[in-house]
Design a protein around this motif. Structure first.
Motif, PDB file in Angstrom:
ATOM      1  N   ILE A 255       0.834  -1.206   0.000  1.00  0.00           N
ATOM      2  CA  ILE A 255       0.000   0.000   0.000  1.00  0.00           C
ATOM      3  C   ILE A 255       0.867   1.254   0.000  1.00  0.00           C
ATOM      4  O   ILE A 255       0.596   2.207  -0.742  1.00  0.00           O
ATOM      5  CB  ILE A 255      -0.976  -0.008   1.190  1.00  0.00           C
ATOM      6  CG1 ILE A 255      -2.067  -1.057   0.961  1.00  0.00           C
ATOM      7  CG2 ILE A 255      -1.601   1.364   1.404  1.00  0.00           C
ATOM      8  CD1 ILE A 255      -2.965  -1.284   2.155  1.00  0.00           C
ATOM      9  N   ILE A 256       1.918   1.275   0.799  1.00  0.00           N
ATOM     10  CA  ILE A 256       2.792   2.448   0.858  1.00  0.00           C
ATOM     11  C   ILE A 256       3.467   2.693  -0.483  1.00  0.00           C
ATOM     12  O   ILE A 256       3.519   3.828  -0.970  1.00  0.00           O
ATOM     13  CB  ILE A 256       3.833   2.292   1.988  1.00  0.00           C
ATOM     14  CG1 ILE A 256       3.142   2.402   3.340  1.00  0.00           C
ATOM     15  CG2 ILE A 256       4.935   3.342   1.869  1.00  0.00           C
ATOM     16  CD1 ILE A 256       4.008   2.015   4.518  1.00  0.00           C
TER      17      ILE A 256
ATOM     18  N   MET B 156       2.404   1.738  -3.443  1.00  0.00           N
ATOM     19  CA  MET B 156       1.398   2.156  -4.412  1.00  0.00           C
ATOM     20  C   MET B 156       0.966   3.602  -4.183  1.00  0.00           C
ATOM     21  O   MET B 156       0.724   4.338  -5.141  1.00  0.00           O
ATOM     22  CB  MET B 156       0.194   1.213  -4.350  1.00  0.00           C
ATOM     23  CG  MET B 156       0.505  -0.153  -4.918  1.00  0.00           C
ATOM     24  SD  MET B 156      -0.803  -1.343  -4.670  1.00  0.00           S
ATOM     25  CE  MET B 156      -2.058  -0.694  -5.729  1.00  0.00           C
ATOM     26  N   VAL B 157       0.861   4.018  -2.931  1.00  0.00           N
ATOM     27  CA  VAL B 157       0.488   5.405  -2.633  1.00  0.00           C
ATOM     28  C   VAL B 157       1.551   6.368  -3.133  1.00  0.00           C
ATOM     29  O   VAL B 157       1.239   7.407  -3.729  1.00  0.00           O
ATOM     30  CB  VAL B 157       0.239   5.586  -1.114  1.00  0.00           C
ATOM     31  CG1 VAL B 157       0.206   7.051  -0.728  1.00  0.00           C
ATOM     32  CG2 VAL B 157      -1.044   4.905  -0.710  1.00  0.00           C
TER      33      VAL B 157
ATOM     34  N   ALA C  61       1.261   6.483  -6.908  1.00  0.00           N
ATOM     35  CA  ALA C  61       0.001   7.108  -7.317  1.00  0.00           C
ATOM     36  C   ALA C  61       0.035   8.619  -7.139  1.00  0.00           C
ATOM     37  O   ALA C  61      -0.548   9.347  -7.948  1.00  0.00           O
ATOM     38  CB  ALA C  61      -1.154   6.504  -6.531  1.00  0.00           C
TER      39      ALA C  61
ATOM     40  N   TYR D 177      -0.582   6.197 -13.015  1.00  0.00           N
ATOM     41  CA  TYR D 177      -0.905   5.113 -12.089  1.00  0.00           C
ATOM     42  C   TYR D 177      -2.317   5.261 -11.511  1.00  0.00           C
ATOM     43  O   TYR D 177      -2.539   5.047 -10.324  1.00  0.00           O
ATOM     44  CB  TYR D 177       0.118   5.065 -10.959  1.00  0.00           C
ATOM     45  CG  TYR D 177       1.525   4.817 -11.424  1.00  0.00           C
ATOM     46  CD1 TYR D 177       1.889   3.569 -11.916  1.00  0.00           C
ATOM     47  CD2 TYR D 177       2.481   5.822 -11.387  1.00  0.00           C
ATOM     48  CE1 TYR D 177       3.175   3.330 -12.357  1.00  0.00           C
ATOM     49  CE2 TYR D 177       3.775   5.585 -11.821  1.00  0.00           C
ATOM     50  CZ  TYR D 177       4.112   4.349 -12.310  1.00  0.00           C
ATOM     51  OH  TYR D 177       5.381   4.107 -12.739  1.00  0.00           O
TER      52      TYR D 177
ATOM     53  N   PHE E 207      -3.937   2.443  -9.440  1.00  0.00           N
ATOM     54  CA  PHE E 207      -3.503   2.185  -8.066  1.00  0.00           C
ATOM     55  C   PHE E 207      -4.511   2.660  -7.020  1.00  0.00           C
ATOM     56  O   PHE E 207      -4.580   2.087  -5.940  1.00  0.00           O
ATOM     57  CB  PHE E 207      -2.153   2.827  -7.787  1.00  0.00           C
ATOM     58  CG  PHE E 207      -0.984   2.072  -8.355  1.00  0.00           C
ATOM     59  CD1 PHE E 207      -1.152   0.888  -9.048  1.00  0.00           C
ATOM     60  CD2 PHE E 207       0.300   2.545  -8.193  1.00  0.00           C
ATOM     61  CE1 PHE E 207      -0.081   0.198  -9.565  1.00  0.00           C
ATOM     62  CE2 PHE E 207       1.381   1.857  -8.703  1.00  0.00           C
ATOM     63  CZ  PHE E 207       1.189   0.680  -9.394  1.00  0.00           C
ATOM     64  N   PHE E 208      -5.283   3.693  -7.320  1.00  0.00           N
ATOM     65  CA  PHE E 208      -6.217   4.214  -6.323  1.00  0.00           C
ATOM     66  C   PHE E 208      -7.263   3.173  -5.904  1.00  0.00           C
ATOM     67  O   PHE E 208      -7.440   2.928  -4.718  1.00  0.00           O
ATOM     68  CB  PHE E 208      -6.867   5.512  -6.807  1.00  0.00           C
ATOM     69  CG  PHE E 208      -5.911   6.675  -6.822  1.00  0.00           C
ATOM     70  CD1 PHE E 208      -5.516   7.268  -5.635  1.00  0.00           C
ATOM     71  CD2 PHE E 208      -5.405   7.153  -8.015  1.00  0.00           C
ATOM     72  CE1 PHE E 208      -4.627   8.333  -5.637  1.00  0.00           C
ATOM     73  CE2 PHE E 208      -4.521   8.214  -8.027  1.00  0.00           C
ATOM     74  CZ  PHE E 208      -4.122   8.807  -6.837  1.00  0.00           C
TER      75      PHE E 208
ATOM     76  N   ILE F  42      -5.534   0.404  -3.918  1.00  0.00           N
ATOM     77  CA  ILE F  42      -5.203   0.785  -2.541  1.00  0.00           C
ATOM     78  C   ILE F  42      -6.411   0.553  -1.637  1.00  0.00           C
ATOM     79  O   ILE F  42      -6.296  -0.015  -0.551  1.00  0.00           O
ATOM     80  CB  ILE F  42      -4.734   2.251  -2.480  1.00  0.00           C
ATOM     81  CG1 ILE F  42      -3.367   2.388  -3.156  1.00  0.00           C
ATOM     82  CG2 ILE F  42      -4.677   2.756  -1.046  1.00  0.00           C
ATOM     83  CD1 ILE F  42      -2.963   3.814  -3.440  1.00  0.00           C
TER      84      ILE F  42
ATOM     85  N   LEU G 165      -6.854  -3.278  -1.165  1.00  0.00           N
ATOM     86  CA  LEU G 165      -5.900  -3.864  -0.216  1.00  0.00           C
ATOM     87  C   LEU G 165      -6.198  -3.426   1.213  1.00  0.00           C
ATOM     88  O   LEU G 165      -6.050  -4.210   2.155  1.00  0.00           O
ATOM     89  CB  LEU G 165      -4.472  -3.489  -0.614  1.00  0.00           C
ATOM     90  CG  LEU G 165      -3.974  -4.107  -1.918  1.00  0.00           C
ATOM     91  CD1 LEU G 165      -2.580  -3.592  -2.244  1.00  0.00           C
ATOM     92  CD2 LEU G 165      -3.986  -5.615  -1.851  1.00  0.00           C
ATOM     93  N   PHE G 166      -6.629  -2.182   1.384  1.00  0.00           N
ATOM     94  CA  PHE G 166      -6.996  -1.729   2.723  1.00  0.00           C
ATOM     95  C   PHE G 166      -8.227  -2.471   3.229  1.00  0.00           C
ATOM     96  O   PHE G 166      -8.320  -2.777   4.413  1.00  0.00           O
ATOM     97  CB  PHE G 166      -7.226  -0.219   2.743  1.00  0.00           C
ATOM     98  CG  PHE G 166      -7.523   0.308   4.110  1.00  0.00           C
ATOM     99  CD1 PHE G 166      -6.541   0.300   5.089  1.00  0.00           C
ATOM    100  CD2 PHE G 166      -8.764   0.784   4.429  1.00  0.00           C
ATOM    101  CE1 PHE G 166      -6.802   0.769   6.365  1.00  0.00           C
ATOM    102  CE2 PHE G 166      -9.047   1.259   5.699  1.00  0.00           C
ATOM    103  CZ  PHE G 166      -8.060   1.252   6.669  1.00  0.00           C
TER     104      PHE G 166
ATOM    105  N   SER H 292     -13.651   0.677  -3.599  1.00  0.00           N
ATOM    106  CA  SER H 292     -12.790   0.042  -4.588  1.00  0.00           C
ATOM    107  C   SER H 292     -13.579  -0.326  -5.847  1.00  0.00           C
ATOM    108  O   SER H 292     -13.125  -0.111  -6.965  1.00  0.00           O
ATOM    109  CB  SER H 292     -12.137  -1.200  -3.996  1.00  0.00           C
ATOM    110  OG  SER H 292     -11.386  -1.870  -4.956  1.00  0.00           O
TER     111      SER H 292
END
Length: 95
Positions: free
Chosen positions: A24-25, A27-28, A31, A38, A41-42, A45, A48-49, A88
């Motif tokens: 996640i980190i 990808m953030v 993004a 990207y 990726f939002f 994220i 995954l959260f 998502s």
């Protein structure tokens, strides 16, 4: 649940939390450095959260010590899981 199975689940949950946090980190960071490139990726994220929230909800539901507020925590984490899953899904539909 036997002691070994419980320890195995706890180890699996902890490893999954670490892996999810790192992914996640990363990808953030990507993004926010280049949002147009990207954009996928939002929603990932959020997805995954939501998985991380589900792992926490399972942890609180399986709490054998029956702490005073563990059911409330589990319910809140499960509602957060559903909300993040919805976000998502909306994100994937808008891409």
């Amino acid at each position: 649940m036997t002691g070994r199975r419980k320890q195995g689940f706890i180890l699996f949950r902890d490893v999954m939390h670490v892996i999810l946090a790192i992914v996640i980190i990363v990808m953030v960071v990507f993004a926010f450095l280049s949002p147009n490139k990207y954009a996928i990726f939002f929603p990932l994220i959020f997805l995954l959260f939501s998985v991380s929230c589900l792992l926490d909800a399972i942890k609180y539901f399986k709490n054998e010590e029956h702490l005073k507020y563990s059911f409330i925590k589990a319910t809140i984490m499960f509602i957060l899981f559903l909300f993040m899953l919805l976000m998502s899904t909306i994100g994937f539909l808008n891409i």
